[in-house]
Every structure is written in C-alpha cells, then in structure tokens.
Enzyme design. Structure first.
Site, PDB file in Angstrom:
ATOM      1  N   ASP A 136       0.823  -1.380   0.172  1.00 31.97           N
ATOM      2  CA  ASP A 136      -0.190  -0.015  -0.072  1.00 31.97           C
ATOM      3  C   ASP A 136       0.875   1.204   0.030  1.00 31.97           C
ATOM      4  O   ASP A 136       2.155   1.176   0.335  1.00 31.97           O
ATOM      5  CB  ASP A 136      -0.630   0.006   1.230  1.00 31.97           C
ATOM      6  CG  ASP A 136      -1.922  -0.989   1.080  1.00 31.97           C
ATOM      7  OD1 ASP A 136      -2.534  -1.495   0.087  1.00 31.97           O
ATOM      8  OD2 ASP A 136      -2.513  -1.500   2.300  1.00 31.97           O
ATOM      9  N   LYS A 162      -4.557   2.173  -1.907  1.00 25.20           N
ATOM     10  CA  LYS A 162      -5.797   2.883  -2.092  1.00 25.20           C
ATOM     11  C   LYS A 162      -5.575   4.010  -1.103  1.00 25.20           C
ATOM     12  O   LYS A 162      -5.251   3.874  -0.091  1.00 25.20           O
ATOM     13  CB  LYS A 162      -6.903   1.983  -1.342  1.00 25.20           C
ATOM     14  CG  LYS A 162      -7.386   0.707  -2.130  1.00 25.20           C
ATOM     15  CD  LYS A 162      -8.439   0.312  -1.492  1.00 25.20           C
ATOM     16  CE  LYS A 162      -8.355  -1.222  -0.721  1.00 25.20           C
ATOM     17  NZ  LYS A 162      -7.531  -1.259   0.080  1.00 25.20           N
ATOM     18  N   MET A 175      -8.093   7.424  10.004  1.00 28.92           N
ATOM     19  CA  MET A 175      -8.631   8.240   8.887  1.00 28.92           C
ATOM     20  C   MET A 175      -9.525   9.278   9.394  1.00 28.92           C
ATOM     21  O   MET A 175     -10.558   9.587   8.887  1.00 28.92           O
ATOM     22  CB  MET A 175      -9.184   7.392   8.149  1.00 28.92           C
ATOM     23  CG  MET A 175      -8.380   6.348   7.220  1.00 28.92           C
ATOM     24  SD  MET A 175      -9.537   4.902   6.512  1.00 28.92           S
ATOM     25  CE  MET A 175      -9.841   3.843   8.195  1.00 28.92           C
TER      26      MET A 175
HETATM   27  N1  SAH Z   1      -3.789  -1.021   8.958  1.00 30.21           N
HETATM   28  C1  SAH Z   1      -3.548   0.235   9.444  1.00 30.21           C
HETATM   29  C2  SAH Z   1      -4.716   1.320   9.404  1.00 30.21           C
HETATM   30  C3  SAH Z   1      -4.874   1.397   7.935  1.00 30.21           C
HETATM   31  S1  SAH Z   1      -6.148   2.783   7.714  1.00 30.21           S
HETATM   32  C4  SAH Z   1      -2.799   0.401  11.002  1.00 30.21           C
HETATM   33  O1  SAH Z   1      -3.101  -0.786  11.737  1.00 30.21           O
HETATM   34  O2  SAH Z   1      -2.180   1.409  11.238  1.00 30.21           O
HETATM   35  C5  SAH Z   1      -5.136   3.954   7.323  1.00 30.21           C
HETATM   36  C6  SAH Z   1      -5.043   4.946   8.588  1.00 30.21           C
HETATM   37  O3  SAH Z   1      -4.124   4.615   9.584  1.00 30.21           O
HETATM   38  C7  SAH Z   1      -4.643   6.326   8.210  1.00 30.21           C
HETATM   39  O4  SAH Z   1      -5.710   7.267   7.533  1.00 30.21           O
HETATM   40  C8  SAH Z   1      -4.159   7.103   9.482  1.00 30.21           C
HETATM   41  O5  SAH Z   1      -5.474   7.380  10.220  1.00 30.21           O
HETATM   42  C9  SAH Z   1      -3.514   5.773   9.990  1.00 30.21           C
HETATM   43  N2  SAH Z   1      -2.151   5.674  10.085  1.00 30.21           N
HETATM   44  C10 SAH Z   1      -1.470   4.844   9.194  1.00 30.21           C
HETATM   45  N3  SAH Z   1       0.012   4.851   9.464  1.00 30.21           N
HETATM   46  C11 SAH Z   1       0.362   6.069  10.303  1.00 30.21           C
HETATM   47  C12 SAH Z   1       1.153   6.830  10.870  1.00 30.21           C
HETATM   48  N4  SAH Z   1       2.368   6.371  10.477  1.00 30.21           N
HETATM   49  N5  SAH Z   1       0.848   7.897  11.376  1.00 30.21           N
HETATM   50  C13 SAH Z   1      -0.268   8.316  11.796  1.00 30.21           C
HETATM   51  N6  SAH Z   1      -1.427   7.493  11.379  1.00 30.21           N
HETATM   52  C14 SAH Z   1      -1.356   6.415  10.453  1.00 30.21           C
END
Ligand code: SAH
Length: 484
Positions: free
Chosen positions: A264, A286, A401
């Site tokens: 991703d 996405k 998100m």
């Molecule tokens: N599976 C992922 C989440 C995917 S949804 C997890 O467990 O973290 C995507 C969202 O994750 C982003 O919109 C944001 O809200 C969050 N996210 C992912 N990586 C991030 C990061 N390094 N810092 C802050 N938010 C993050």
C-alpha cells in the site's frame, strides 16, 4: 468515489555507492608485492590468507617482512632479496606496490596493469584500482567494510560490532552449506523448496552457532523441507506505522521469502529494502483522496499470483487486521483455496502512543480503549458511530482516517456529552522521521490542526488519559515537532 488505478510494478531504487564492494578469489593464484614499506607485511599476510602464492621483491626487507613466511597458515610466500623487474609480474593476478619511492611505485603499478593484474599501492590511493577494507573473517563467510577512507576509526568500530554479532561457529555452518549445496540443489528442483531448505538451515545456524553441523542435521533438514506444504500462498503482513525497526521477525522472514510483494501507499519504502532483491514489488495502494486500486482487483491479483505457485506477501501498513479490509482478502483466498496466513504488525495507535510515551489505558482515567474510523465508504463521517461510546468520559478513543471529518466528529461528540475540555491530539506520520503532534482539547483541536497545516497520515486520540500530568510532561519533551 476516488479515481480508479491499476496495480503497478515498482522497482527498488539504489542509493549512490561510494565504492563497489567485490570479492576477489585468489586461491592458488599468483600475487606480487614490491617493496617493504610499513604496510607491506600485513598485505602479504592477507594475500597468503586468501590462498595466493605470493612473491615479494624487496632488496632490503624489514625484520617484520622477513618473519612473514614463517607466520602464514595458508598460501605461500617467497621472499626475493632484490628489486622488482617487469618480468616478475608475468601471470600475476594481484599486485601491490609497497615501495618507498613514488616514481618506482608508479612504474610498478603501470607494469602490473600491463600484465593484467589487479593493482593496489600501499598508502597511495591515487594509484589503486582496488582498496582494502576492514574484514570480519568467518570464512567462507567474509564481511568487508569500507568508509572509502572517510572515517577509518568509524569503520573499525563497525567492524568490532559486526565481529561481536557473528559467532565464530558460523564459519563451520557456512562451510557445511558449501559442501551440501550441490546435493540440496539435486534433491529440490523448485526455487521455493530450495529456499525453504536454506531458511531452515540458517535458522539452525543462528539457534546453535557454536555446535558443528552434522550429517544428522542434513538428514533432518531435508526431511522437514520435503514435508513442508508446497505451492503458492498469501501472507498478510503488518508493516507497522513506518519505522522499519518495528517490523516483527516473522514479517522480516515473510519479506525475505516473498516472490511478489503487493504493498500500500502507506507502507514506508525503507521496509521494502528488507525484501529479496529479486522479489517483484507492486504498488496496489488505495488512498483516501487520490487514485485507488479496486479491492476486487487486488484480491484477484493476489489469488492469481499464488495460484501460479508464488509466495505472495500482501504488505499493509500498521496491523493488517485493523482498518485494512483484510477480511475481504482472507475471504478471497479462502474461496480460491489459497493458503493465507496473517503476520500482525504494530498498528498506528500503538506506534503513536509509544513514541509520545502516553498510556492509552489508565486505572483512573481510561477503563476502555476504542478504535474508530473517521471515514465511511464515501469518505464522510460514518452515520452509525456509537456516539454514546465516544462521549464516555472513561474511554480513550483513537480515530483512524480522521483528517476530513475531525471537526464534525469532535463537535458531534461534544453535543452527545463529551466534555469540551477533554484532552485531544493528532499525531501525523507516527514513528517516522517527520512525526509531528498537535495537542489541544476536544473543543479547540480542529482549529489548531487547521492552523498547523501538516501533511501525511494522521490519527486522532481523545481521552482524559492523554492529559494526565506525567503524559503531558512526556508529550512536551517528545522528540517530534510539536505544533500547539
Ligand atoms: N492497518 C493500519 C490502518 C490503515 S487505515 C494500522 O493498523 O495502522 C489508514 C489510516 O491509518 C490512516 O488514515 C491513518 O489514520 C492511520 N495511520 C497509518 N499509519 C500512520 C502513521 N504512521 N501515523 C499516523 N497515522 C497513521
């Protein structure tokens, strides 16, 4: 809806290299050293240790150089008490100029090149085709280290660290690998099986480095490899929030094993560096706002690659099972009869909390922890959030998100009973070098975020636990950029 895009193959880039490390086999080959300056004895020993037949031409050899022929364990050293001549270089694979006189050294280097030898000159980098680095010797495992002359002491320290990391017994394991290699290749024709064998072999070496590998090990490893399931498979791997050091050992192993990696946009690029160089990498991202690959296309690609026998890693940011649509990917594999396993990762909430040094739960302030999405199928605030739960004074809420809906979400939570003064913060780019935090309250955070104008993935955290004194103190000194 966001614009559709197709999965796209990506290639790993390569940062500029100060020098190209190559390894020169010298077993049984002729090497020549001329002169007897300070660096000469050690260079002669190195050449001999690599199995070379060394001829040394030195009219006035130093005491140290005279002692060398009696000190070597491999190769051979013949000392000629005279100056070098161009004829002496015939058939030399490697030549080292170690004469005090610069002009003589220049002449030697030219003659050596004319004879087809690889050339080095002690303490005269401008005359060298190749240079020596620091060595960690676990032959046949050999590690060479170079700082390209920039920082020899630094290089020595790196050498000492690697020296401490690599048990001496590795020598025996790598030697066994050399001896067993042909047999293993004859027994297993498929790449995946061979790799499976060598993975198991390496695991054993790391687990019991000080023991010599035996014929019994070989038999067992062959048996285990034969018994292992064959064919393609999918592994959903959590890449964590960004910092590569947060990868699990299982994630590393899956990456090293993968033929194809579907990743991703949010996966940090450094993490792809842990894949095999030959692995295909495909961006199937996405994004909330930009172009997106359709989930059905991703599922179909994943399944079809696995069905052609590939080890497919579906690399997802954070933890694959948290807001990652992993359910649909698992289901697609199940329906297609493709084996699928999950390797958990550090989810964004955990990464952010750890780097801020805040506890998400607290015996007085947070009895419950909830992960909520700020985003529905259309990118709007989900209608069906449990507002009572969001207004609960004893919960820590982490919103994934949240960027587009943060203002309305907090406003609505307040109207449902959340205290406006509840501590709230947003962490951008958690665990990455550009991590930045905006802190405030449920009432004023939206305005602060707007004013901060930060970019990148972000999560919102709300709850009394975040405002506890010790937490504040740590947030205040956190190494990221605080925008308050
Ligand atoms: N599976 C992922 C989440 C995917 S949804 C997890 O467990 O973290 C995507 C969202 O994750 C982003 O919109 C944001 O809200 C969050 N996210 C992912 N990586 C991030 C990061 N390094 N810092 C802050 N938010 C993050």
């Amino acid at each position: 809806m966001s614009t559709p895009r197709q999965p796209r193959e990506t290639r790993a880039g390569l940062e500029p290299l100060a020098v190209l490390p190559v390894f020169v086999p010298l077993q049984g080959k002729r090497a020549v050293l001329a002169g007897s300056n300070g660096g000469a004895p050690w260079k002669v020993k190195l050449l001999a240790a690599a199995g070379a037949l060394v001829d040394v031409y030195a009219p006035e050899p130093s005491e140290e150089l005279l002692a060398v022929p009696g000190e070597i364990a491999a190769g051979s050293v013949t000392l000629h008490r005279r100056g070098w001549t161009p004829e002496d270089l015939a058939g030399a694979a490697f030549a080292i100029g170690a004469t005090e006189d610069e002009a003589d050294c220049i002449a030697f280097v030219a003659a050596a090149r004319a004879a087809g030898a690889i050339v080095n000159a002690v303490d005269r980098p401008h005359l060298c085709d190749v240079k020596f680095g620091a060595i960690v010797n676990r032959s046949p495992l050999v590690v060479g280290i170079s700082t390209e002359g920039a920082a020899p002491v630094f290089g020595q320290t790196v050498r000492a660290r690697i020296e401490a990391m690599l048990p001496r017994g590795f020598s025996r394991w790598v030697a066994a690998a050399r001896d067993w290699r042909d047999g293993v290749s004859e027994r297993f024709h498929g790449f995946a099986e061979r790799r499976g064998f060598w993975e198991r072999f390496t695991d054993r070496a790391f687990a019991e480095p000080d023991r010599a590998p035996t014929q019994g090990d070989l038999t067992e490893l062959l048996g285990e490899t034969e018994a292992a399931p064959k064919g393609g498979a999918v592994t959903l791997v959590g890449a964590g929030p960004g910092d590569a050091e947060l990868l699990t050992l299982k994630a590393l192993r899956a990456l090293r094993n993968a033929d194809v990696i579907l990743y991703d946009d949010l996966v940090a690029r450094e993490i792809l560096d842990y894949a095999r160089r030959e692995a295909r990498t495909m961006l199937v991202g996405k994004t909330g706002h930009g172009p997106s690959c359709r989930q059905d296309d991703i599922n179909a690609l994943m399944v079809s690659l696995a069905k052609t026998g590939k080890q497919v890693v579906r690399l997802k940011s954070g933890d694959p099972l948290v807001f990652g649509r992993a359910g649909e990917e698992l289901e697609a594999c199940r329906l297609a009869g493709v084996p699928c396993t999950v390797v958990p990762g550090v989810t964004a909430a955990q990464g952010a909390a750890a780097s801020l040094g805040v506890s998400l739960t607290h015996r007085d302030a947070a009895r419950r922890l909830q992960y909520v999405t700020g985003h529905d199928r259309r990118g709007a605030l989900p209608e069906d959030l449990n507002w009572g739960a969001l207004a609960d004074p004893s919960v820590t809420t982490v919103v994934y998100m949240p960027k587009r809906t943060l203002g309305v979400l907090l406003e609505r939570a307040i109207s449902e009973g959340l205290a406006p003064a509840t501590p709230a913060l947003v962490v951008f780019n958690a665990t990455r070098p550009d991590q930045a935090t905006v802190t405030g309250t449920a009432a004023d955070l939206a305005a602060r975020i707007e004013a901060a104008g930060l970019e990148g993935p972000a999560i919102l955290m709300v709850g009394e636990a975040l405002g506890l004194r010790e937490a504040e103190a740590i947030i205040g000194t956190a190494p990221d950029r605080l925008a308050i």
